[in-house]
Design an enzyme around this catalytic site. Structure first.
Site, PDB file in Angstrom:
ATOM      1  N   HIS A 139      -8.053  -5.041  -1.680  1.00 32.89           N
ATOM      2  CA  HIS A 139      -6.856  -4.313  -1.241  1.00 32.89           C
ATOM      3  C   HIS A 139      -6.107  -5.142  -0.205  1.00 32.89           C
ATOM      4  O   HIS A 139      -6.589  -5.340   0.914  1.00 32.89           O
ATOM      5  CB  HIS A 139      -7.238  -2.957  -0.655  1.00 32.89           C
ATOM      6  CG  HIS A 139      -6.061  -2.091  -0.315  1.00 32.89           C
ATOM      7  ND1 HIS A 139      -5.242  -1.539  -1.277  1.00 32.89           N
ATOM      8  CD2 HIS A 139      -5.552  -1.693   0.882  1.00 32.89           C
ATOM      9  CE1 HIS A 139      -4.302  -0.834  -0.695  1.00 32.89           C
ATOM     10  NE2 HIS A 139      -4.458  -0.915   0.612  1.00 32.89           N
TER      11      HIS A 139
ATOM     12  N   SER B 149       0.838  -1.200   0.000  1.00 33.78           N
ATOM     13  CA  SER B 149       0.000   0.000   0.000  1.00 33.78           C
ATOM     14  C   SER B 149       0.884   1.267   0.000  1.00 33.78           C
ATOM     15  O   SER B 149       1.716   1.432  -0.883  1.00 33.78           O
ATOM     16  CB  SER B 149      -0.965  -0.012   1.196  1.00 33.78           C
ATOM     17  OG  SER B 149      -1.961   0.978   1.057  1.00 33.78           O
TER      18      SER B 149
ATOM     19  N   ASP C 174      -9.372  -3.157  -6.822  1.00 40.10           N
ATOM     20  CA  ASP C 174      -8.946  -2.595  -5.544  1.00 40.10           C
ATOM     21  C   ASP C 174      -9.833  -1.393  -5.195  1.00 40.10           C
ATOM     22  O   ASP C 174      -9.884  -0.419  -5.949  1.00 40.10           O
ATOM     23  CB  ASP C 174      -7.483  -2.167  -5.632  1.00 40.10           C
ATOM     24  CG  ASP C 174      -6.874  -1.845  -4.265  1.00 40.10           C
ATOM     25  OD1 ASP C 174      -7.582  -1.265  -3.417  1.00 40.10           O
ATOM     26  OD2 ASP C 174      -5.701  -2.169  -4.053  1.00 40.10           O
TER      27      ASP C 174
END
Length: 574
Positions: free
Chosen positions: A404, A237, A375
């Protein structure tokens, strides 16, 4: 005639009456069933379910799409041997939804149970953060008595993990990755962000989406301490954005053998607009903002001094009803906190300068990038497809589903597909001859052209002494100088470590232009300086400039010559 007209006027009312009678004759439960079916279809599409798509394809899953340069040796020698990346990904049937997957990994991730060994790391600016270790011997049970010691000549690879926004080593997805990587025979260390992992902030520096200093210091420290061990880095991320930005900033001068970026946001400006676009995305925006607001409250003493604390407090969920029109998003938090602490002019400036998409072209390390096209946090719109394809060191793997940082697979959702893909890629890379070897360079400073926003780059006009010339951002000769690859090695230290800044400005990095290169400013005339500026451009630019000058000045010159020679012609004729 009256009877006929009445007969003609009465029949139109009969169909409406029949329709109403028929509608009332239908049982009410059928209306309820139809309404429920309509809501189900609407919800199915709104939440992006794909169960029936998987059902119609026989639960075979979708193939993994790979984007790479046709002449990439990394793909030919490494990725082509990874079965996971050349297979298919099928999401867990009862989690056939990106929102379910993303929520499940955070709230019901069922991470493995183990304990880290913590090491406190002290940065050169006085900041403190935690390095959490998990050795291979901790999960294998081999030589458990000495599992807390790593000799400096130990050749066991070390994997550095960089968590995401407001995440630390205790996050479920991070524990899945750490435990499975350690089981593969490698030593793992999680580099927690400042202020997270239960460690207080001890300086005025906070981490953000583009803060690469801590990662650089940790990697350099590990490279010096454990010089025999190859270093690999995995970012998730926001951690993936930091990782790619760091690799692009330092280029060849990184002691990293290989890297993996998972679910990177890539372009923060696009991501900021995406996460505030739809209702579902706004829920994620709100959830992440609550995490940032909680992070700020943990360090209120410093944030209240460095940032707009009143603006930060308005992000609180408790004030949502009262301050509905006030700041309640990541962008608002960045306005009141990140930009002020990090000295960014605007939020857009912060997003542009810290987006890793602008640095992917300078990555010199074998890099695998993994993203899910559904996502719900990091949109597919920000993926730099062309930049990844242009760089021979980068391979981009995308799946149709996964959410995600989730990618659950199997009926029991016991495993994460991306964790398997990361470990397989690093194992194949480690056994190949394509691991990156550091080539040291000294740049003119940490704020190079790569660190500038895209607005500040590209051609611009240089006005000097009345002359206008097109200029670029190319580095001058001597701005980058290569040095030897030798480094000083020190002993092993399991305690606190003090790090000095290896990037202090060096006078040798700033090479002055000589009179032959740029002309001596004292002895050169205005004309010489102008000719020097023109001589740096290509021939086409020079002729174009001359052509424009002739066209723009010819009417004035022609009128002046006509007026000057007009009197002489009249005198000659007389």
């Amino acid at each position: 005639m009256d009877d006929c007209s009445e007969a003609i006027l009465e029949p139109p009312a009969i169909p409406y009456k029949l329709l109403l009678d028929t509608a009332f004759a239908i049982p009410i439960w059928k209306y309820f069933a139809g309404f429920l079916l309509f809501c189900t279809i609407l919800l199915y599409n709104f939440l992006e379910f794909h169960f029936f798509q998987d059902l119609f394809t026989g639960f075979r899953g979708d193939p993994v799409s790979l984007t790479f340069n046709p002449s990439s040796d990394i793909y030919r020698a490494v990725v082509s041997k990874c079965k996971t990346l050349h297979g298919r990904y099928l999401a867990t049937p009862w989690l056939s939804n990106p929102h379910f997957q993303t929520s499940f990994i955070n709230f019901f991730g069922r991470p493995p149970v183990f304990s880290y060994r913590r090491q406190m790391f002290h940065a050169s600016d006085g900041g403190t953060f935690a390095l959490d270790w998990l050795m291979h011997s901790d999960v294998s049970g081999v030589d458990a008595t000495n599992s807390h010691v790593i000799s400096e000549d130990d050749a066991t690879p070390i994997i550095v993990m960089i968590p995401g926004l407001t995440s630390d080593s205790a996050s479920p997805y991070m524990k899945h990755l750490v435990f499975n990587t350690a089981k593969h025979g490698w030593n793992v260390v999680v580099s927690n962000h400042r202020g997270l992992g239960g460690v207080s902030v001890t300086s005025d520096c906070f981490y953000n989406a583009g803060w690469t200093e801590d990662v650089r210091d940790v990697i350099n420290y590990l490279h010096e301490k454990y010089y025999a061990a190859p270093l690999f880095v995995v970012g998730t991320s926001i951690g993936a954005n930091i990782l790619v930005k760091y690799l692009g900033e330092d280029g060849e001068n990184v002691p990293v053998a290989g890297a993996v970026a998972v679910c990177s946001p890539w372009d923060l400006l696009i991501g900021s607009r995406f996460i505030s676009r739809k209702l579902v995305q706004k829920l994620y925006d709100r959830a992440l903002t609550i995490g940032l607001q909680g992070y700020a409250q943990l360090h209120e003493t410093r944030y209240s001094r460095l940032a707009n604390w009143e603006g930060i407090k308005k992000v609180s969920l408790l004030q949502c009803c009262v301050l509905f029109e006030q700041s309640r998003s990541i962008r608002d938090f960045d306005t009141h906190a990140t930009c002020l602490v990090g000295n960014y002019e605007t939020v857009d400036t912060y997003y542009r300068r810290c987006s890793s998409a602008a640095f992917i072209g300078q990555v010199s390390v074998p890099l695998l990038c993994i993203s899910a096209l559904d996502d719900p946090v990091c949109t597919r719109e920000a993926i730099p497809w062309d930049e990844c394809r242009a760089n021979k060191n980068v391979v981009l793997a995308t799946t149709q589903h996964g959410g995600h940082l989730a990618f659950f697979e199997g009926f029991t959702a016991s495993g994460l597909w991306w964790v398997t893909a990361v470990n397989e890629f690093l194992e194949v890379l480690y056994s190949s001859s394509y691991m990156h070897i550091q080539k040291k360079k000294e740049s003119s400073g940490p704020h190079s052209a790569l660190l500038q926003s895209s607005i500040d780059q590209g051609p611009y006009l240089n006005v000097a002494d009345g002359m206008v010339a097109a200029m670029g951002n190319e580095p001058t000769d001597g701005a980058i100088m290569e040095t030897s690859d030798e480094t000083n090695r020190t002993g092993f230290d399991t305690g606190n470590h003090e790090v000095t800044d290896p990037r202090k400005p060096d006078s040798s990095s700033f090479v002055a232009q000589t009179s032959e290169e740029g002309g001596d400013s004292k002895g050169s005339t205005v004309v010489e300086r102008c000719l020097y500026q023109i001589s740096r451009q290509n021939k086409r630019s020079i002729w174009l400039l001359a052509y424009v000058a002739i066209l723009s000045t010819w009417p004035i010159v022609g009128a002046a010559l006509g007026f000057f020679f007009k009197k002489k012609i009249k005198r000659a004729l007389q």
